[in-house]
Design a protein around this motif. Structure first.
Motif, PDB file in Angstrom:
ATOM      1  N   SER A   6      27.245  39.370  28.362  1.00  0.00           N
ATOM      2  CA  SER A   6      26.966  38.271  29.422  1.00  0.00           C
ATOM      3  C   SER A   6      26.054  37.191  28.814  1.00  0.00           C
ATOM      4  O   SER A   6      25.188  37.521  28.242  1.00  0.00           O
ATOM      5  CB  SER A   6      26.769  38.795  30.782  1.00  0.00           C
ATOM      6  N   LEU A   7      26.430  36.087  29.480  1.00  0.00           N
ATOM      7  CA  LEU A   7      25.514  34.878  29.076  1.00  0.00           C
ATOM      8  C   LEU A   7      24.127  35.197  29.881  1.00  0.00           C
ATOM      9  O   LEU A   7      22.883  34.744  29.385  1.00  0.00           O
ATOM     10  CB  LEU A   7      25.951  33.537  29.365  1.00  0.00           C
ATOM     11  N   GLY A   8      24.040  35.610  31.096  1.00  0.00           N
ATOM     12  CA  GLY A   8      23.104  35.891  31.807  1.00  0.00           C
ATOM     13  C   GLY A   8      22.069  36.906  30.973  1.00  0.00           C
ATOM     14  O   GLY A   8      20.708  36.567  31.034  1.00  0.00           O
ATOM     15  N   ASP A   9      22.485  37.963  30.560  1.00  0.00           N
ATOM     16  CA  ASP A   9      21.625  38.619  29.752  1.00  0.00           C
ATOM     17  C   ASP A   9      20.901  38.224  28.639  1.00  0.00           C
ATOM     18  O   ASP A   9      19.971  38.319  28.086  1.00  0.00           O
ATOM     19  CB  ASP A   9      22.377  39.964  29.307  1.00  0.00           C
ATOM     20  N   MET A  10      21.694  37.076  27.865  1.00  0.00           N
ATOM     21  CA  MET A  10      20.943  36.493  26.771  1.00  0.00           C
ATOM     22  C   MET A  10      19.882  35.613  27.020  1.00  0.00           C
ATOM     23  O   MET A  10      19.026  35.364  26.354  1.00  0.00           O
ATOM     24  CB  MET A  10      22.350  36.003  25.798  1.00  0.00           C
ATOM     25  N   HIS A  11      20.506  34.783  28.129  1.00  0.00           N
ATOM     26  CA  HIS A  11      19.489  33.903  28.813  1.00  0.00           C
ATOM     27  C   HIS A  11      18.130  34.356  28.985  1.00  0.00           C
ATOM     28  O   HIS A  11      17.002  34.054  28.536  1.00  0.00           O
ATOM     29  CB  HIS A  11      20.180  32.913  29.774  1.00  0.00           C
ATOM     30  N   ARG A  12      18.224  35.551  29.643  1.00  0.00           N
ATOM     31  CA  ARG A  12      17.000  36.305  30.165  1.00  0.00           C
ATOM     32  C   ARG A  12      16.324  36.837  28.740  1.00  0.00           C
ATOM     33  O   ARG A  12      15.008  36.849  28.902  1.00  0.00           O
ATOM     34  CB  ARG A  12      17.313  37.318  31.112  1.00  0.00           C
TER      35      ARG A  12
END
Length: 299
Positions: A6-12
């Motif tokens: 997920s993009l969310g995991d990578m952003h975090r």
């Protein structure tokens, strides 16, 4: 090794703000911003990544090669490609675009994006932009950024993908310009390519290892197979595999008129284990079958 679904995991993980869309995100990198301080071990993801950066120091690694250019370059990374950011410091502003595979579902770009060979290139084969080209790419990025930050509606995704498609098309054009500007390099590459083919044939590898692959020849030239094919296509109008076939058929034509062996033995000598395949390829390149070619010469 980390894998981001997920993009969310990578952003975090990289300290970026949360994405506005779970399947598509952009991030503008400043000299002193998050991109400059990003540091991580190797990772893979389910995203396409498009980046523009001018590195002052640090390194970005994907595939087998370090990205260490000091000029403005664009890089293109496909899903599940190994990548790492190490102590990045930028000389000027840059950007990253992340596209989850699922974001392309139902859109023509889902299949078209796979046709762009530069997603297969190594990092040292990145696209170097001229100032005018940089301006074009930044203008398209700004349009995506505006739409990305607007309240989404029925048109948002199509507008974003339209501008993204333009970035890819311009990148293809700019790569062709880069190939032309490096004509002397491609000429030398063509000579080295033929030299590697000649060595492969004369040292008996055809009989021992079979037909030479583009991947093998590219690795011997320290270049990715897709970049090799695209560069040779620009220079000669033929891809690497087509040039391999032309070379082997030229050898076959010589053997057919000078060798007393049968056609099947000649095919085996040239690395073909399948006689029908050899015959089809020969007819495709020459216009007649090996049998007909030999008869024409004898007559």
């Amino acid at each position: 090794m980390k894998h981001f679904k997920s993009l969310g995991d990578m952003h975090r993980s990289h300290g970026f703000p949360a994405p506005e869309n779970p399947l598509f995100s952009i991030f503008k990198c400043s000299r002193n911003g998050a991109c400059s301080s990003a540091s991580s071990g190797e990772f893979t993801s389910d995203f396409y990544m498009i980046g523009f950066k001018k590195l002052k120091s640090g390194e970005m690694i994907y595939g087998r090669t370090k990205y260490d250019h000091d000029s403005g370059t664009m890089s293109f990374i496909k899903p599940r490609q190994v990548i790492a950011f190490n102590n990045i410091e930028l000389e000027d502003d840059g950007f990253m675009i992340y596209i989850h595979e699922d974001y392309l579902n139902g859109h023509p770009l889902h299949s078209e994006i796979q046709k762009y060979g530069f997603f297969e290139y190594e990092s040292n084969e990145a696209l170097h932009l001229s100032p005018k080209e940089e301006s074009i790419i930044w203008d398209l990025y700004a349009k995506i950024e505006t739409e990305y930050n607007n309240n989404p509606d029925d048109y948002s995704k199509d507008i974003i993908l339209t501008h993204l498609d333009s970035i890819l098309k311009y990148s293809q054009r700019f790569y062709k310009r880069q190939f032309i500007n490096r004509a002397s390099l491609s000429g030398k590459l063509m000579s080295k390519f033929n030299e590697q083919l000649s060595v492969y044939v004369t040292n008996g590898s055809l009989q021992n290892k079979g037909l030479p692959s583009v991947k093998l020849l590219a690795s011997q030239l320290n270049i990715s197979s897709r970049y090799l094919s695209d560069l040779l296509k620009q220079e000669t109008g033929k891809t690497a595999i087509e040039l391999i076939h032309i070379y082997l058929i030229s050898e076959a034509k010589n053997l057919l008129v000078t060798d007393v062996n049968s056609i099947s033995e000649i095919a085996y000598t040239l690395g073909f284990e399948n006689l029908p395949y050899f015959s089809r390829l020969f007819k495709k390149e020459v216009g007649v079958s090996p049998v007909q070619y030999k008869k024409q010469y004898l007559n």
